[in-house]
Design an enzyme around this catalytic site. Structure first.
Site, PDB file in Angstrom:
ATOM      1  N   CYS A  61      50.222 -15.855 -24.353  1.00  0.00           N
ATOM      2  CA  CYS A  61      51.432 -15.221 -24.923  1.00  0.00           C
ATOM      3  C   CYS A  61      51.563 -13.930 -24.227  1.00  0.00           C
ATOM      4  CB  CYS A  61      51.554 -14.994 -26.387  1.00  0.00           C
ATOM      5  SG  CYS A  61      53.125 -14.499 -26.869  1.00  0.00           S
TER       6      CYS A  61
ATOM      7  N   GLN B 120      60.534  -1.964 -36.979  1.00  0.00           N
ATOM      8  CA  GLN B 120      61.043  -2.355 -35.721  1.00  0.00           C
ATOM      9  C   GLN B 120      60.208  -2.791 -35.047  1.00  0.00           C
ATOM     10  OE1 GLN B 120      64.074  -1.793 -34.844  1.00  0.00           O
ATOM     11  NE2 GLN B 120      64.726  -0.611 -36.432  1.00  0.00           N
TER      12      GLN B 120
ATOM     13  N   CYS C 189      57.154 -23.510 -25.846  1.00  0.00           N
ATOM     14  CA  CYS C 189      57.279 -22.736 -26.773  1.00  0.00           C
ATOM     15  C   CYS C 189      58.721 -22.220 -27.246  1.00  0.00           C
ATOM     16  CB  CYS C 189      56.314 -21.513 -26.582  1.00  0.00           C
ATOM     17  SG  CYS C 189      56.397 -20.314 -27.854  1.00  0.00           S
TER      18      CYS C 189
ATOM     19  N   GLU D  61      68.152   3.298 -49.968  1.00  0.00           N
ATOM     20  CA  GLU D  61      67.502   1.967 -49.709  1.00  0.00           C
ATOM     21  C   GLU D  61      67.354   1.272 -50.975  1.00  0.00           C
ATOM     22  OE1 GLU D  61      65.942  -1.514 -48.663  1.00  0.00           O
ATOM     23  OE2 GLU D  61      66.414   0.038 -46.979  1.00  0.00           O
TER      24      GLU D  61
ATOM     25  N   CYS E  82      71.642  -4.417 -35.679  1.00  0.00           N
ATOM     26  CA  CYS E  82      70.882  -5.723 -34.833  1.00  0.00           C
ATOM     27  C   CYS E  82      72.185  -6.755 -34.871  1.00  0.00           C
ATOM     28  CB  CYS E  82      69.703  -6.429 -35.928  1.00  0.00           C
ATOM     29  SG  CYS E  82      70.051  -6.543 -37.470  1.00  0.00           S
TER      30      CYS E  82
ATOM     31  N   PHE F 129      70.366   2.700 -45.647  1.00  0.00           N
ATOM     32  CA  PHE F 129      69.414   1.534 -45.578  1.00  0.00           C
ATOM     33  C   PHE F 129      68.230   2.127 -44.703  1.00  0.00           C
ATOM     34  CE2 PHE F 129      73.822   0.141 -45.461  1.00  0.00           C
ATOM     35  CZ  PHE F 129      73.751  -0.984 -45.990  1.00  0.00           C
TER      36      PHE F 129
ATOM     37  N   CYS G 140      60.280 -17.624 -26.864  1.00  0.00           N
ATOM     38  CA  CYS G 140      61.058 -16.899 -26.016  1.00  0.00           C
ATOM     39  C   CYS G 140      62.122 -17.920 -25.601  1.00  0.00           C
ATOM     40  CB  CYS G 140      60.427 -16.509 -24.642  1.00  0.00           C
ATOM     41  SG  CYS G 140      59.148 -15.079 -25.319  1.00  0.00           S
TER      42      CYS G 140
ATOM     43  N   CYS H  14      55.286 -16.679 -18.475  1.00  0.00           N
ATOM     44  CA  CYS H  14      54.235 -17.034 -19.432  1.00  0.00           C
ATOM     45  C   CYS H  14      54.216 -18.762 -19.133  1.00  0.00           C
ATOM     46  CB  CYS H  14      54.883 -17.060 -21.005  1.00  0.00           C
ATOM     47  SG  CYS H  14      53.670 -17.310 -22.237  1.00  0.00           S
TER      48      CYS H  14
END
Length: 404
Positions: free
Chosen positions: A139, A239, A62, A286, A360, A266, A65, A56
């Site tokens: 991008c 996601q 930026c 949830e 995560c 969850f 990333c 990129c």
């Protein structure tokens, strides 16, 4: 100062001789000025064989990333090692399945920043460790549909932004078109409402939400979860890529096998619950009432699914207890970054045969998995899923089961 890089920290920063170095890789020798413990602009004296040319053109400036200068193979090995190290810290080990990596240009949800300028508007990501907004016309991260939305975001910023403040623009790709939620803009009045609604219509936004209030709803911004279509609340968790979601769902299906009754903890808006309902009865829990309502509507409007029940409940304060889990042949759990220590303690007492664990955060996953292993569970396998390409973010799916 000349520094030899020893390793990457868990946030993706290179570390050598106690100094953090931006944009370097293990084994490299770099030179630069140290300021507050960091070399922000190193000169690479000895490059790593894993160093590649960033794909990129915005990579140097930026902050969207962090690892475009590293080969795909290096990033894969490093992310796997992050998970292995977290497990080892809890005395755990497990077989690793092949890593699933989302391709470039597949991010379907992003939070961009916007600011009015003298000549118009600026929309993009922040520069690294800076409040400066970097425009991203080329991008390589975002889905093309999101890239096509940037002119509409610029129009919104010009209409309701300020040169002193900054707007946060959450844009999500949906079946109905761009779903945009904005915070940090001007206070709404009648003329501004009319202008924002006009922009949403002119720019074909599916939905425009301003500080939590729906300004325009042209088309329901639905998401597909198996046979169901769900319209999530504005800004609801989703996601990051369709490919990442598919990999996690495949891992979950593999983990629970032929379970006929599943409890999904969850559950969000039904990412796992609704596809699993093609073969099993699901109880989805949830903490956000707007999400459970969206999930329930999606199930009721779908065809051919088994029974799905929903429950709004704060699983941190009131985890499901063993007597409430007794019908479950399998549990799916996908907690936020803090993990689910209290709920896992209840799962350990409930002795549910199989747990499909999505996480995560490798550190809290390892902590919670260790609790279950101490209670007699076996960590059967782990799969790393990289849907935050070129970032330090690591996600995973795992199977835990009770021995026969």
């Amino acid at each position: 100062m000349i520094v030899t890089i020893e390793r990457l920290g868990h946030l993706g920063d290179a570390i050598g001789q106690g100094v953090f170095v931006s944009g370097a890789l293990p084994g490299e020798t770099v030179e630069g000025e140290v300021h507050e413990g960091r070399i922000a602009a190193p000169r690479i004296l000895t490059p790593s064989p894993d160093r590649v040319r960033p794909p990129c053109p915005h990579a140097r400036s930026c902050g969207g990333c962090l690892l475009q200068h590293a080969s795909d193979g290096f990033v894969e090995r490093w992310k796997q090692e992050v998970v292995r190290s977290a497990l080892a810290g809890q005395g755990l080990d497990a077989p690793f399945r092949p890593m699933a990596v989302s391709p470039p240009a597949t991010r379907r949800r992003a939070v961009l920043s916007g600011r009015r300028t003298k000549g118009g508007a600026l929309v993009g990501f922040h520069a690294r460790q800076s409040g400066t907004i970097i425009p991203i016309p080329e991008c390589k991260l975002l889905h093309p549909d999101l890239m096509q939305t940037i002119p509409a975001l610029e129009t919104l910023v010009r209409a309701a932004g300020s040169r002193s403040g900054e707007l946060s623009l959450t844009v999500t790709r949906s079946l109905g078109g761009p779903d945009v939620a904005v915070t940090g803009g001007k206070a709404l009045d009648a003329p501004l409402r009319a202008e924002l609604a006009r922009i949403a219509e002119e720019r074909s936004l599916a939905r425009l939400t301003w500080e939590g209030e729906t300004i325009a709803l042209r088309v329901p911004p639905a998401q597909a979860f198996g046979a169901a279509r769900v319209v999530p609340p504005a800004g609801a968790f989703l996601q990051a890529t369709a490919e990442g979601e598919a990999a996690l769902l495949a891992a979950v299906r593999d983990a629970i096998g032929e379970a006929r009754t599943v409890t999904d903890l969850f559950a969000g808006v039904g990412t796992f619950a609704l596809p699993l309902a093609a073969a099993a009865e699901v109880h989805a829990v949830e903490g956000d009432a707007s999400m459970t309502a969206a999930l329930d509507r999606g199930w009721r409007q779908a065809q051919g699914l088994k029974r799905v029940t929903v429950e709004t409940r704060d699983l941190f304060r009131r985890p499901l207890e063993p007597d409430e889990l007794r019908r479950a042949e399998a549990v799916v759990i996908d907690p936020p970054r803090a993990g689910a220590e209290a709920q896992c303690a209840a799962l350990a007492r409930a002795r549910v045969p199989v747990i499909a664990f999505v996480s995560c955060n490798p550190v809290t996953f390892a902590r919670d998995a260790a609790l279950l292993v101490r209670a007699g569970y076996r960590l059967d396998w782990v799969q790393v899923v990289d849907q935050f390409r070129w970032s330090a973010h690591v996600e995973l799916a795992a199977r835990l089961s009770l021995p026969d």
